[in-house]
Motif scaffolding. Structure first.
Motif, PDB file in Angstrom:
ATOM      1  N   LEU A  80       0.839  -1.203   0.000  1.00  0.00           N
ATOM      2  CA  LEU A  80       0.000   0.000   0.000  1.00  0.00           C
ATOM      3  C   LEU A  80       0.874   1.252   0.000  1.00  0.00           C
ATOM      4  CD1 LEU A  80      -3.137  -0.784   2.176  1.00  0.00           C
ATOM      5  CD2 LEU A  80      -2.710  -1.156  -0.259  1.00  0.00           C
ATOM      6  N   GLY A  81       2.043   1.174   0.601  1.00  0.00           N
ATOM      7  CA  GLY A  81       2.982   2.296   0.532  1.00  0.00           C
ATOM      8  C   GLY A  81       3.535   2.483  -0.871  1.00  0.00           C
ATOM      9  N   CYS A  82       3.965   1.392  -1.488  1.00  0.00           N
ATOM     10  CA  CYS A  82       4.464   1.452  -2.873  1.00  0.00           C
ATOM     11  C   CYS A  82       3.407   2.064  -3.787  1.00  0.00           C
ATOM     12  CB  CYS A  82       4.803   0.050  -3.385  1.00  0.00           C
ATOM     13  SG  CYS A  82       6.016  -0.851  -2.387  1.00  0.00           S
ATOM     14  N   SER A  83       2.166   1.629  -3.597  1.00  0.00           N
ATOM     15  CA  SER A  83       1.090   2.099  -4.470  1.00  0.00           C
ATOM     16  C   SER A  83       0.806   3.570  -4.251  1.00  0.00           C
ATOM     17  CB  SER A  83      -0.178   1.273  -4.209  1.00  0.00           C
ATOM     18  OG  SER A  83       0.090  -0.100  -4.435  1.00  0.00           O
ATOM     19  N   LEU A  84       0.928   4.013  -3.022  1.00  0.00           N
ATOM     20  CA  LEU A  84       0.750   5.435  -2.719  1.00  0.00           C
ATOM     21  C   LEU A  84       1.768   6.273  -3.505  1.00  0.00           C
ATOM     22  CD1 LEU A  84      -0.216   7.923  -1.183  1.00  0.00           C
ATOM     23  CD2 LEU A  84       1.029   7.117   0.830  1.00  0.00           C
ATOM     24  N   THR A  85       2.965   5.756  -3.650  1.00  0.00           N
ATOM     25  CA  THR A  85       3.977   6.480  -4.431  1.00  0.00           C
ATOM     26  C   THR A  85       3.493   6.733  -5.856  1.00  0.00           C
ATOM     27  OG1 THR A  85       5.708   5.527  -3.054  1.00  0.00           O
ATOM     28  CG2 THR A  85       6.383   6.395  -5.203  1.00  0.00           C
ATOM     29  N   GLY A  86       2.834   5.750  -6.437  1.00  0.00           N
ATOM     30  CA  GLY A  86       2.258   5.948  -7.773  1.00  0.00           C
ATOM     31  C   GLY A  86       1.153   6.983  -7.770  1.00  0.00           C
ATOM     32  N   VAL A  87       0.369   6.989  -6.723  1.00  0.00           N
ATOM     33  CA  VAL A  87      -0.717   7.974  -6.600  1.00  0.00           C
ATOM     34  C   VAL A  87      -0.133   9.378  -6.452  1.00  0.00           C
ATOM     35  CG1 VAL A  87      -2.639   8.717  -5.136  1.00  0.00           C
ATOM     36  CG2 VAL A  87      -2.366   6.285  -5.701  1.00  0.00           C
ATOM     37  N   VAL A  88       0.940   9.499  -5.686  1.00  0.00           N
ATOM     38  CA  VAL A  88       1.614  10.801  -5.562  1.00  0.00           C
ATOM     39  C   VAL A  88       2.099  11.269  -6.939  1.00  0.00           C
ATOM     40  CG1 VAL A  88       3.662  11.965  -4.638  1.00  0.00           C
ATOM     41  CG2 VAL A  88       2.272  10.512  -3.146  1.00  0.00           C
ATOM     42  N   ALA A  89       2.669  10.355  -7.717  1.00  0.00           N
ATOM     43  CA  ALA A  89       3.126  10.722  -9.067  1.00  0.00           C
ATOM     44  C   ALA A  89       1.961  11.209  -9.915  1.00  0.00           C
ATOM     45  CB  ALA A  89       3.822   9.536  -9.723  1.00  0.00           C
ATOM     46  N   ALA A  90       0.824  10.538  -9.802  1.00  0.00           N
ATOM     47  CA  ALA A  90      -0.354  10.936 -10.578  1.00  0.00           C
ATOM     48  C   ALA A  90      -0.819  12.340 -10.193  1.00  0.00           C
ATOM     49  CB  ALA A  90      -1.485   9.931 -10.381  1.00  0.00           C
ATOM     50  N   PHE A  91      -0.879  12.615  -8.899  1.00  0.00           N
ATOM     51  CA  PHE A  91      -1.288  13.950  -8.446  1.00  0.00           C
ATOM     52  C   PHE A  91      -0.267  15.000  -8.889  1.00  0.00           C
ATOM     53  CE2 PHE A  91      -4.893  14.038  -5.298  1.00  0.00           C
ATOM     54  CZ  PHE A  91      -5.276  12.729  -5.427  1.00  0.00           C
ATOM     55  N   ALA A  92       1.024  14.631  -8.891  1.00  0.00           N
ATOM     56  CA  ALA A  92       2.071  15.613  -9.198  1.00  0.00           C
ATOM     57  C   ALA A  92       2.116  15.986 -10.676  1.00  0.00           C
ATOM     58  CB  ALA A  92       3.435  15.076  -8.746  1.00  0.00           C
ATOM     59  N   ALA A  93       1.443  15.203 -11.532  1.00  0.00           N
ATOM     60  CA  ALA A  93       1.434  15.526 -12.967  1.00  0.00           C
ATOM     61  C   ALA A  93       0.690  16.837 -13.185  1.00  0.00           C
ATOM     62  CB  ALA A  93       0.782  14.385 -13.757  1.00  0.00           C
ATOM     63  N   GLY A  94       1.409  17.875 -13.489  1.00  0.00           N
ATOM     64  CA  GLY A  94       0.771  19.158 -13.774  1.00  0.00           C
ATOM     65  C   GLY A  94       0.354  19.937 -12.543  1.00  0.00           C
ATOM     66  N   GLN A  95       0.719  19.466 -11.349  1.00  0.00           N
ATOM     67  CA  GLN A  95       0.357  20.181 -10.126  1.00  0.00           C
ATOM     68  C   GLN A  95       1.625  20.504  -9.333  1.00  0.00           C
ATOM     69  OE1 GLN A  95      -2.992  18.789  -7.873  1.00  0.00           O
ATOM     70  NE2 GLN A  95      -3.821  17.525  -9.529  1.00  0.00           N
ATOM     71  N   SER A  96       1.537  21.479  -8.475  1.00  0.00           N
ATOM     72  CA  SER A  96       2.665  21.851  -7.622  1.00  0.00           C
ATOM     73  C   SER A  96       3.036  20.685  -6.707  1.00  0.00           C
ATOM     74  CB  SER A  96       2.264  23.074  -6.787  1.00  0.00           C
ATOM     75  OG  SER A  96       3.122  23.205  -5.681  1.00  0.00           O
ATOM     76  N   PRO A  97       4.303  20.262  -6.680  1.00  0.00           N
ATOM     77  CA  PRO A  97       4.674  19.022  -5.984  1.00  0.00           C
ATOM     78  C   PRO A  97       4.303  18.979  -4.497  1.00  0.00           C
ATOM     79  CG  PRO A  97       6.454  19.720  -7.424  1.00  0.00           C
ATOM     80  CD  PRO A  97       5.439  20.832  -7.430  1.00  0.00           C
ATOM     81  N   LEU A  98       4.523  20.064  -3.780  1.00  0.00           N
ATOM     82  CA  LEU A  98       4.244  20.016  -2.339  1.00  0.00           C
ATOM     83  C   LEU A  98       2.755  19.827  -2.089  1.00  0.00           C
ATOM     84  CD1 LEU A  98       5.286  20.247   0.590  1.00  0.00           C
ATOM     85  CD2 LEU A  98       4.929  22.723   0.433  1.00  0.00           C
ATOM     86  N   GLU A  99       1.942  20.657  -2.713  1.00  0.00           N
ATOM     87  CA  GLU A  99       0.496  20.560  -2.510  1.00  0.00           C
ATOM     88  C   GLU A  99      -0.039  19.224  -3.053  1.00  0.00           C
ATOM     89  OE1 GLU A  99       2.034  23.240  -3.528  1.00  0.00           O
ATOM     90  OE2 GLU A  99       1.565  24.677  -1.934  1.00  0.00           O
ATOM     91  N   ALA A 100       0.482  18.812  -4.201  1.00  0.00           N
ATOM     92  CA  ALA A 100       0.013  17.558  -4.802  1.00  0.00           C
ATOM     93  C   ALA A 100       0.309  16.374  -3.886  1.00  0.00           C
ATOM     94  CB  ALA A 100       0.684  17.348  -6.168  1.00  0.00           C
ATOM     95  N   THR A 101       1.485  16.378  -3.282  1.00  0.00           N
ATOM     96  CA  THR A 101       1.859  15.274  -2.406  1.00  0.00           C
ATOM     97  C   THR A 101       0.976  15.242  -1.169  1.00  0.00           C
ATOM     98  OG1 THR A 101       4.133  15.401  -3.192  1.00  0.00           O
ATOM     99  CG2 THR A 101       3.771  14.259  -1.109  1.00  0.00           C
ATOM    100  N   VAL A 102       0.790  16.403  -0.563  1.00  0.00           N
ATOM    101  CA  VAL A 102      -0.072  16.474   0.619  1.00  0.00           C
ATOM    102  C   VAL A 102      -1.489  16.010   0.267  1.00  0.00           C
ATOM    103  CG1 VAL A 102      -1.163  18.067   2.255  1.00  0.00           C
ATOM    104  CG2 VAL A 102       1.296  18.275   1.741  1.00  0.00           C
ATOM    105  N   ALA A 103      -1.987  16.453  -0.868  1.00  0.00           N
ATOM    106  CA  ALA A 103      -3.347  16.088  -1.277  1.00  0.00           C
ATOM    107  C   ALA A 103      -3.462  14.590  -1.545  1.00  0.00           C
ATOM    108  CB  ALA A 103      -3.736  16.884  -2.522  1.00  0.00           C
ATOM    109  N   ALA A 104      -2.451  14.015  -2.195  1.00  0.00           N
ATOM    110  CA  ALA A 104      -2.479  12.578  -2.490  1.00  0.00           C
ATOM    111  C   ALA A 104      -2.509  11.767  -1.197  1.00  0.00           C
ATOM    112  CB  ALA A 104      -1.266  12.183  -3.337  1.00  0.00           C
ATOM    113  N   LEU A 105      -1.680  12.166  -0.250  1.00  0.00           N
ATOM    114  CA  LEU A 105      -1.653  11.460   1.038  1.00  0.00           C
ATOM    115  C   LEU A 105      -2.992  11.599   1.768  1.00  0.00           C
ATOM    116  CD1 LEU A 105       1.303  11.109   0.391  1.00  0.00           C
ATOM    117  CD2 LEU A 105       1.899  12.108   2.605  1.00  0.00           C
ATOM    118  N   ALA A 106      -3.554  12.790   1.704  1.00  0.00           N
ATOM    119  CA  ALA A 106      -4.821  13.013   2.395  1.00  0.00           C
ATOM    120  C   ALA A 106      -5.945  12.199   1.763  1.00  0.00           C
ATOM    121  CB  ALA A 106      -5.163  14.500   2.374  1.00  0.00           C
TER     122      ALA A 106
END
Lengths: 262, 262, 262
Positions: B192-218
């Motif tokens: 589930l951690g590995c998969s979250l990394t992929g989700v973070v990458a998806a959110f970070a596509a075209g979005q600001s990395p810090l906010e995208a990462t926080v949003a993906a985790l949330a």
């Protein structure tokens, strides 16, 4: 008319040993789907054994999803054994248009004349050398756009080509069938297409390729509809789909298969 | 404030093609999790195509779980393409402190300045060169022990570092956020951690990395809480989690995200 | 008498780090099964780290399912470390009789004297050099036909041999036990045998191999029976099995284990 339930019963009675040289994403789910519907799957890829194992297998499925050059050689080795022995082998050209490596692998495997090719519209279009808009494993084209490329591919290989999507299209270059069924959640579950390729190989073991392919697609669609009635998302769909593949009877499939001449 | 629901809506509208060079344990579940939440995952690793495929992808995730030296080269090839194109790539340094091979791979990938690094506390501590007690993929350290190493790593790479655990910590070296959520069963389900990394990458596509990462985790945490309410063990949790990732709306995520400034 | 529940409690208290060099089909499910029952699994295979990682691990499982010659070398490297350190390692000889590559790998690993060998009847018969009718990973022989080959193998290696099937048979070459349990759906779910091998390795960490193996098989059978009561097919069985492995208490296992002297 094609009686998909009868083909399912024949496949289950034979319980064919199907060798699968497939991608890392698909392996587990593909094995489970093939076991659930009644086949006996085996996964292997080493150059030192693929040809020998192909000699034992009743059918072969080949999938280029996570390919590398060594795996493509293994696919060719096994496909040659099947072709020489007159046993069926099925090609799944995952994302074949995306990179030069995939286009090359597709061309090399195509030259070995697969008994059946099963892909989504973008993959069939790309494999036939036409223009597609698809990039990854997800299709960007409609099945209808792939009908002419499918016919051309079938005539080129002398085999069967199946384009799967909302309504599937299957042709051997002269006759053609459409198969409806399945569920809207299926594209949201990974490797259900890859796994279907293994199911097609299982049906094709000892059965006429065109009818076997149509029947495999129809049975898969019936199981998808059964699963869709109880699923509430892609997770529960996957569980219900395995249960349905195992529980469905030939009578269920004969009664619910949605096959029409194209 | 970060509106995680809005970031989810943006990610879904974009449906980014995310290339994942990841471990064999994670591949299937990671693809399903990314499909369920609305991204388009692709797995590949051959030297002959990773760079070409990276050119097509909107984001990349790299995970060293079942690494070997050839795979690490593939990871470097793809990461370089993303960096040159200004596209995001996310590093998951699985068990990076366990062996010399992992420490070397971690250092080489770190030198390519990942847009985001996501790991558990032991991994972030080890990657930063500090002392950790973790051995395998399971953490042996608390998130709080990894905050200073995370800040140091973020300043070193100019990117974002996320330490996930009971309460996640995300920093770009200056700003920092905490994200609560999830469920006690999550560490009992693999990758589930590995998969979250992929989700973070998806959110970070075209979005600001810090906010995208926080949003993906949330968003991930909201889905985990939803799944936890109906699961009775790690098997049913996995099913319910996929259903929740698919079913949750941006409004659900905005209402339930538990994000605080650190 | 062997108190399987006590062995489960001891394993959970130790939460052993188990290194698994296993096949691509099994990796995810095996990790989940080992996490669910209370162990800490790790998968890796690179020549550059397997021996170093073996030094960290409490036990090792080796599975030749999707072998190639490089992986077999990795298995040998890790097995040697465990043998020299006096730590247990368990061999799963998947489809060992099917090809020359598998027979050779089986012989080489056998020469390193596995602490425990776990296979189905066809595999144990083939590994012992007797005649089997099995081809793929599915067995074609009854457990009873493998009892004499199992005894011969155990005397040859000085270790324990477990033949799993409808009723399992476990021997160290002199004492022998039978373990009943499980459910008829289990052969319809892939890699439950492979995953059991990892569970045996977890139980064997710090415990007497014969008793640990019997206890692991008995606990697995109890979880299988619990899952069978709520499953309606191979999909829901897999989910319920993970939940049962996690939920079952040592008391459940002690009360329901079906172990008899052979």
């Amino acid at each position: 008319m094609i009686d998909a339930g009868q083909h399912l019963a024949d496949m289950r009675a034979r319980a064919p040993l199907v060798q699968n040289i497939t991608n890392f994403v698909a392996m587990n789910v593909m094995a489970n789907i093939m076991l659930a519907i009644g086949a006996s799957p085996a996964m292997n890829h080493a150059h030192e054994e693929v040809a020998e194992f192909a000699g034992l297998a009743d059918a072969l499925s080949v999938n280029i999803g996570t390919l590398d050059p060594e795996w493509v050689i293994a696919m060719e080795m096994a496909a040659r054994v099947m072709a020489e022995a007159g046993k069926p082998w099925v090609l799944d050209p995952v994302a074949v248009g995306a990179t030069a490596l995939r286009r090359d692998a597709g061309a090399r495997l195509l030259a070995l004349k697969p008994t059946v090719i099963r892909g989504n519209a973008s993959e069939i279009i790309a494999l036939a050398g036409a223009d597609s808009t698809g990039k990854g494993a997800d299709t960007a084209d409609d099945v209808s756009a792939a009908e002419a490329p499918a016919q051309a591919l079938a005539r080129q290989t002398g085999g069967v080509v199946a384009v799967t999507g909302k309504v599937d299209y299957v042709t051997d270059g002269s006759a053609a069938w459409r198969v409806a069924g399945g569920h809207a959640l299926m594209p949201r579950v990974t490797v259900l297409g890859c796994s279907l390729t293994g199911v097609v190989a299982a049906f094709a073991a000892g059965q006429s390729p065109l009818e076997a392919t149509v029947a495999a697609l129809a049975a898969y669609g019936v199981a998808g509809e059964m699963a869709g009635r109880v699923a509430s998302g892609p997770g529960s769909f996957q569980v219900a789909f395995l249960d349905a593949l195992h529980a469905m009877t030939p009578q269920d499939v004969s009664a619910r298969a949605r096959i029409t001449a194209a």
